[in-house]
Design an enzyme around this catalytic site. Sequence first.
Site, PDB file in Angstrom:
ATOM      1  N   GLU B  71     -20.843 -47.987  69.146  1.00  0.00           N
ATOM      2  CA  GLU B  71     -20.810 -48.562  70.496  1.00  0.00           C
ATOM      3  C   GLU B  71     -19.501 -49.304  70.757  1.00  0.00           C
ATOM      4  OE1 GLU B  71     -23.370 -48.829  68.429  1.00  0.00           O
ATOM      5  OE2 GLU B  71     -25.194 -48.182  69.468  1.00  0.00           O
ATOM      6  N   PHE B 133     -39.054 -55.422  68.607  1.00  0.00           N
ATOM      7  CA  PHE B 133     -38.163 -54.541  67.858  1.00  0.00           C
ATOM      8  C   PHE B 133     -36.880 -54.289  68.657  1.00  0.00           C
ATOM      9  CE2 PHE B 133     -36.763 -50.148  66.864  1.00  0.00           C
ATOM     10  CZ  PHE B 133     -36.253 -50.437  65.608  1.00  0.00           C
ATOM     11  N   GLN B 134     -35.774 -54.507  68.039  1.00  0.00           N
ATOM     12  CA  GLN B 134     -34.443 -54.332  68.643  1.00  0.00           C
ATOM     13  C   GLN B 134     -34.254 -55.166  69.907  1.00  0.00           C
ATOM     14  OE1 GLN B 134     -33.574 -50.070  68.818  1.00  0.00           O
ATOM     15  NE2 GLN B 134     -32.667 -50.272  66.780  1.00  0.00           N
ATOM     16  N   LYS B 183     -36.715 -51.321  79.433  1.00  0.00           N
ATOM     17  CA  LYS B 183     -37.108 -49.904  79.419  1.00  0.00           C
ATOM     18  C   LYS B 183     -38.129 -49.596  80.514  1.00  0.00           C
ATOM     19  CE  LYS B 183     -38.407 -46.276  76.181  1.00  0.00           C
ATOM     20  NZ  LYS B 183     -38.710 -45.954  74.777  1.00  0.00           N
ATOM     21  N   MET B 500       0.699 -58.207  59.678  1.00  0.00           N
ATOM     22  CA  MET B 500       0.964 -59.412  60.460  1.00  0.00           C
ATOM     23  C   MET B 500       0.492 -60.670  59.724  1.00  0.00           C
ATOM     24  SD  MET B 500       2.421 -60.619  63.018  1.00  0.00           S
ATOM     25  CE  MET B 500       2.680 -59.715  64.525  1.00  0.00           C
TER      26      MET B 500
END
Lengths: 176, 589
Positions: B71, B133-134, B183, B500
């Site tokens: 993602e 969940f999630q 959802k 760096m």
Amino acid sequence: MKRPTTICALTENRPGVLARIAGLFSRRAYNLLSVTAEQTATPELYCITLVVMENDAGVEQVCKQLWKLIDVEQVVTLSPRPAVERQLVLVKVKAPNGQRARVREEAAVFHANTLHVGAETMTLELAGDPAQINDFLKALEPFGVLEVVRSGKISLLRSDATTFEPRRHGERLVKL
Amino acid sequence: MTSARKLKDAPPAAAENNNGVRQMLSGADMVIRSLAREGVDLIFGYPGGAIMPVYDALLNHSITHILTRHEQGAAHMADGYARASGRVGVCMATSGPGATNLVTGLATAYMDSVPIVAITGQVSSALIGTDGFQEADAFGLSFPITKHSYFVSRTENIPAVMKEAFYIARTGRPGPVLIDIPKDVQQRTALYEPPEAPVVLPGHFIAGKARDEEIETILGEIYRARRPLLYVGGGAITSGASEVLRRFVERTKIPVTTTLMGLGALPRYHPQSLGMLGMHGAVHANRAVTDADFLLALGARFDDRVTGRKDRFARNARIVHVDIDPAEIGKNVVVHVGVQADARCVLEQIMERLETGRLRDYGPWHARIEAWRAKQPLQALAKGVKGSRDNISPRYIVEEIGRLAGEEAVIVTDVGQHQMWAAQYYPVTRPRGFLTSGGLGTMGYGFPAAIGAKFACPDRTVVLIGGDGGFQMNIQELTTAVSNKIHVVIALFDNQALGMVRQWQNLFHDQRYSSVDLKDNPDFVKVAEAFGGRGRDVHDPEEVTPALEQALAARGGPFLLRFRLHNDENVFPIVPAGAGLDEAIGGGE
Ligand SMILES: Cc1cc2nc3c(=O)[nH]c(=O)nc-3n(C[C@H](O)[C@H](O)[C@H](O)COP(=O)(O)OP(=O)(O)OC[C@H]3O[C@@H](n4cnc5c(N)ncnc54)[C@H](O)[C@@H]3O)c2cc1C
Ligand SMILES: Cc1ncc(C[n+]2csc(CCOP(=O)(O)OP(=O)(O)O)c2C)c(N)n1
């Protein structure tokens, strides 16, 4: 010089507004002394009164950052202008039989209300400006103050003008 | 990818034929319909349980979905797409880990004012707050890293929310907007009412033109100045000010320095261009800032990498700051005049009234700057220095890319030393031709952003200038590039170090090297090949040109060039943290 400044924000009543404002203060390390949020006469609008401890540049930044939040419609700084200010305090003091009358007298001097009288205590209420409330609490100290809760400060301009302007949009709000 | 391509040929769904007509639609269909109304034809994302209804709805529409491999890749691709094209980039993810994986990408876009709309699925309304969940509070997570965000609790609100989100993302000071949709809200059907009314946001003011008196004030400052300087930032690019900036500069002959984000606002080798200012800016640019008696800041935010020690910044100058965001005015540096307005509008207004006869003679000022420029090291270091085996000069590689890639190319960088070499040496000629993560400095940004840029500009050459450290942070997107036949030239500056950080340990920590060694790097060419791309190892300076030519001519997929650098190479000049701009080290004087 840092000093307490009252800022009023007119916001949409949308989820997360208060969390966004709180987040702004912690993220940008602004000094926040008190917050009060309540509905206005227009139910979909909330007035959030903030007291910040900042210098002039800090206050300006706070206002601009608040105004940048999409849900914030107007931001007004009250402090340099004359304003009426109120804070509410509830205080529970020791008031056994022999002392009750003297507590009552002290409350009367400040025009405080008695909300509850118990066997050993009294619970008093006072609305006033922050200095008055401090005086009141000091006066009660000798009796034994058991508990104090204070609300945040709310405030309006001390004039015929309204604090917020009528709802409007598309105007430049922050003067530079 | 194949599925994405197939979608293009699918017959348009019924919903699209009667676009605009009121009808019952699922929330998921409303999401897609809203995207189409905003002109979106490409989105980047990754599916999961809580966003499945939207993925299902995608199958009925012609919007192309690019399945990334992380993602974070999707967010950076949407960002690269937006920066390269000037349009809003769109990314999508599921709830919980999907949403948290977007966070770095959103924060990156927020710091650099990039318009993105991110759509996340959320657990069903009934589960919210139960640690379902999630479940992760994507809405709450988004507050400090987005311009605005929405939690959509009712299906019928989706069209208006989506319209508002795109409006907020692209107008004023652009930025990312997140829309979190449970959802069940995606699944439920409701009456679809196309949001025809214009977006109304009370109290939300989008600045355009400046007031006449403000323009007069700016002109007065310009006429008074003997040593004027323009300090141009990313806002000039956002506002599309390049063309009028060039006219203004050619008429007034006022020199220009740009920030990292402003590179390309004026062509690098324009006679009035001094290049980049700041920590790794050109010595003559930083000197000019210190000596100027008038500084006009246009769409720049006085970042600490630009100002160095604040009390020494432009200490001889009157400062005028033009910015669309009033909160930037006076935030970091006290300015004499602040103007809340669009950069392009202001330049156009100035051009309408400018009387060149009232400008002072800048001859002595130009001469002074040219004297600094003649002594400055940027070109001196580059000229003729190609390096040796396994110690190729990074400056030489950047200049060769610049010579071979063409003026139309889009250069994308990752974060680190290679980024600064690219900023110092790449001959950027146009706005949106140099994409980099400036504000957040996100390692791993470059490669997915380059893929997004190529999707936005399929006809342009896209070159990633990346480091061996950062490339490994989103290396999985090689699959996305390969399967979509995305031709990005990956110029990997492999110094086998977190260069760096190593440089700072070298200069400021007594060469105590702590966790900066990348000697265990994989064989990047083999890695690219394993993913289905191509690659070439470049050990010798003489190979740089033919290798670049081969990679640039290649088509149909990513081409990785592994340039072997020495880890001791440092970026100069450098203004040490806390020092003034005139206190650079490695300035060659
Ligand atoms: C390793 C590293 C080193 C770096 N070194 C340097 C360095 O040496 N020099 C350097 O410059 N940077 C450097 N940076 C980048 C630096 O951190 C900042 O990201 C950068 O300086 C900010 O650029 P900017 O001021 O142009 O602002 P941006 O982040 O591009 O912001 C744009 C500004 O323009 C305003 N704006 C937007 N739209 C408009 C409009 N339409 N009209 C008017 N105003 C508008 C915005 O409100 C904002 O204030 C470095 C970054 C990294 C990672
Ligand atoms: C996600 C992230 N983690 C850590 C850093 C700190 N950091 C800045 S530059 C750098 C080294 C980058 O190394 P490399 O990608 O090899 O590029 P180089 O500097 O060698 O060109 C690091 C670790 C960062 N900017 N971003």
